[in-house]
Design an enzyme around this catalytic site. Sequence first.
Site, mmCIF file in Angstrom:
data_model
loop_
_atom_site.group_PDB
_atom_site.id
_atom_site.type_symbol
_atom_site.label_atom_id
_atom_site.label_comp_id
_atom_site.label_asym_id
_atom_site.label_seq_id
_atom_site.Cartn_x
_atom_site.Cartn_y
_atom_site.Cartn_z
ATOM 1 N N HIS A 148 0.835 -1.200 0.000
ATOM 2 C CA HIS A 148 0.000 0.000 0.000
ATOM 3 C C HIS A 148 0.880 1.264 0.000
ATOM 4 O O HIS A 148 0.620 2.204 -0.746
ATOM 5 C CB HIS A 148 -0.911 0.039 1.234
ATOM 6 C CG HIS A 148 -1.894 -1.105 1.287
ATOM 7 N ND1 HIS A 148 -3.171 -0.974 1.771
ATOM 8 C CD2 HIS A 148 -1.784 -2.404 0.924
ATOM 9 C CE1 HIS A 148 -3.800 -2.141 1.694
ATOM 10 N NE2 HIS A 148 -2.973 -3.020 1.194
ATOM 11 N N SER B 250 2.819 -6.580 -7.932
ATOM 12 C CA SER B 250 3.695 -7.513 -8.639
ATOM 13 C C SER B 250 3.207 -7.742 -10.063
ATOM 14 O O SER B 250 3.999 -7.764 -11.010
ATOM 15 C CB SER B 250 3.767 -8.850 -7.892
ATOM 16 O OG SER B 250 4.431 -8.668 -6.652
HETATM 17 N N1 UDP Z 1 8.850 -6.523 -3.507
HETATM 18 C C1 UDP Z 1 10.163 -6.113 -3.577
HETATM 19 N N2 UDP Z 1 11.146 -7.024 -3.313
HETATM 20 C C2 UDP Z 1 10.895 -8.316 -3.019
HETATM 21 C C3 UDP Z 1 9.535 -8.735 -2.979
HETATM 22 C C4 UDP Z 1 8.558 -7.810 -3.232
HETATM 23 O O1 UDP Z 1 10.442 -4.943 -3.873
HETATM 24 O O2 UDP Z 1 11.855 -9.060 -2.811
HETATM 25 C C5 UDP Z 1 7.798 -5.531 -3.745
HETATM 26 C C6 UDP Z 1 7.142 -5.719 -5.081
HETATM 27 O O3 UDP Z 1 7.903 -5.060 -6.085
HETATM 28 C C7 UDP Z 1 5.772 -5.114 -4.893
HETATM 29 C C8 UDP Z 1 5.512 -5.294 -3.390
HETATM 30 O O4 UDP Z 1 6.756 -5.668 -2.804
HETATM 31 O O5 UDP Z 1 5.770 -3.739 -5.215
HETATM 32 C C9 UDP Z 1 4.507 -6.376 -3.093
HETATM 33 O O6 UDP Z 1 3.243 -5.916 -3.394
HETATM 34 P P1 UDP Z 1 2.136 -6.856 -4.005
HETATM 35 O O7 UDP Z 1 0.934 -6.020 -4.250
HETATM 36 O O8 UDP Z 1 2.666 -7.595 -5.177
HETATM 37 O O9 UDP Z 1 1.868 -7.952 -2.901
HETATM 38 P P2 UDP Z 1 1.595 -7.893 -1.296
HETATM 39 O O10 UDP Z 1 2.918 -7.775 -0.662
HETATM 40 O O11 UDP Z 1 0.722 -6.709 -1.040
HETATM 41 O O12 UDP Z 1 0.956 -9.208 -1.040
#
Ligand code: UDP
Length: 473
Positions: free
Chosen positions: A18, A370
């Site tokens: 978020h 993602s």
């Molecule tokens: N992300 C990152 N590095 C990682 C894993 C995830 O920067 O090793 C970031 C990814 O680029 C994305 C966010 O974490 O912007 C995850 O958001 P997403 O909406 O995909 O999933 P959530 O974490 O909310 O389940």
Amino acid sequence: MSSPRPHFLVLTFPFQGHIAPALRLARRLLAEAPDALVTFSTTEDAHRRMFPAKPCDGDGAKVATDEHDGRLEFLPFSDGTETGILPNMAFNAYLASFHAEGARTVAEILDALAARGRPVTRVVYTLLLPWAADVARDRGVPSALYWIQPVAVFIIYFHYFHGHGTIVAEHRHDPSFVVEFPGLEPLTIGDLPNFLTDAVDPSNIFHNVFNTSRDLMETLDKEGPKATVLVNTCQELERHALAAVGAIDVLPVGPVLPSGNVSGIFKQDDAEYMEWLDAKPENSVVYVAFGSLATMAREQVDELLLGLEESGRPYLCVIRKDIKVALADAEAEMLHERLKNGMVVEWCDQVQVLSHVAVGCFLTHCGWNSVLESVACGVPMVCVPGMSDQRMNAQLVVRDWRVGVRAQVDKGGVLRAAEVRRCIDEVMDNSEAAAEVRQMAGKWKQIVEEATGKGGSSDRNLMAFVDDGARSA
Ligand code: UDP
Ligand code: UDP
């Protein structure tokens, strides 16, 4: 009388998924409106993690940055806890306290900014804080919801709380029951956000997410024709869904791509993985990550790594520290010894990784950030959706854009090694089907680039929003 400078107060729930798109939106607003100010606000705990080394200046915890000529400031609100939100915390209780203290302290922030001669002209808030619109309305400030999931999911929530709820509730235990929503291909109960099927039950740990979603939709009703919803998507990605939203002013302004680890929640590994990627051939690497929240049991980690090894392709796999900690220590240490073709990191710069030419496929949990990042980078996906909007997002990837395949889990919810291998082959081998997926991924990458570029559909929508903000200021 001269009108005050446009001043956006951007409020967000303290999750990585978020904070990141909200901060990126804040930066886009500053870029579009050279005279605008942005105050970015999340919980105190998340704020401290974002600025561990920054001294707070006089105004409470305010952090002024040098970015954008000092037009971006950070000022936290309170969630009523000492610790902020923790994994395994009673989510219902947290949301209640987040609401009560959040609403009180956001009101204080609005008053303080007005007293400083910088009144807020528009409040922008993400999911899980519908009360922000009430606080803004009380002070005569217009607000906009920033929906950080697809429009398709917005439509599902909207219609659930405007008539569809009864039929969904009636069939919520039958995952294959088909439901129709305006603008969307037929969906099954199993495709819907689990917050609408499971969390409707008051004993569910996410029941307050259900209540909050209902409040959010009621908030839009209260706003009436003034209701504005910015969505992190673009016109081209969700044409049919957007055509079906009806009276609400829904503006696709994305994809706004989060850059780097802005939330400070995770410690990024040294960038060795980038050098490792540099040494790999084009389109050869499988990148694997399940976002910032999903957990993985020992068995799942084993099956995943086995499948990746058996695929015979190089892979870069994110296994977060909290997941490693949950595994037995000795086992976690042995993780690296088992890897022949791959590399495991605890956190990486995902956008940077997906942009690397060596990456040929993304095995993802289908969090919306993602998915957007993968589409914007032209990387085909293997979808392993879990909770919330992820199953709908996977439908968009596989059915609407045809840029990926969906992996099936077994009865116990485990993704087996053989399935990992099968799906990776399906998007990476030399077959015609795989070539088509890659071609579609290339096509969508270009479409998204145009939408977010100068004069593109999302760029124009954002400009219209900014101009509107200037008018109401
Ligand atoms: N992300 C990152 N590095 C990682 C894993 C995830 O920067 O090793 C970031 C990814 O680029 C994305 C966010 O974490 O912007 C995850 O958001 P997403 O909406 O995909 O999933 P959530 O974490 O909310 O389940
Ligand atoms: N981009 C995007 N979403 C955004 C902003 C940028 O997808 O919200 C893409 C855009 O298509 C462009 C690239 O990222 O090709 C670089 O964007 P920009 O020139 O705005 O640079 P930055 O915002 O990273 O400074």
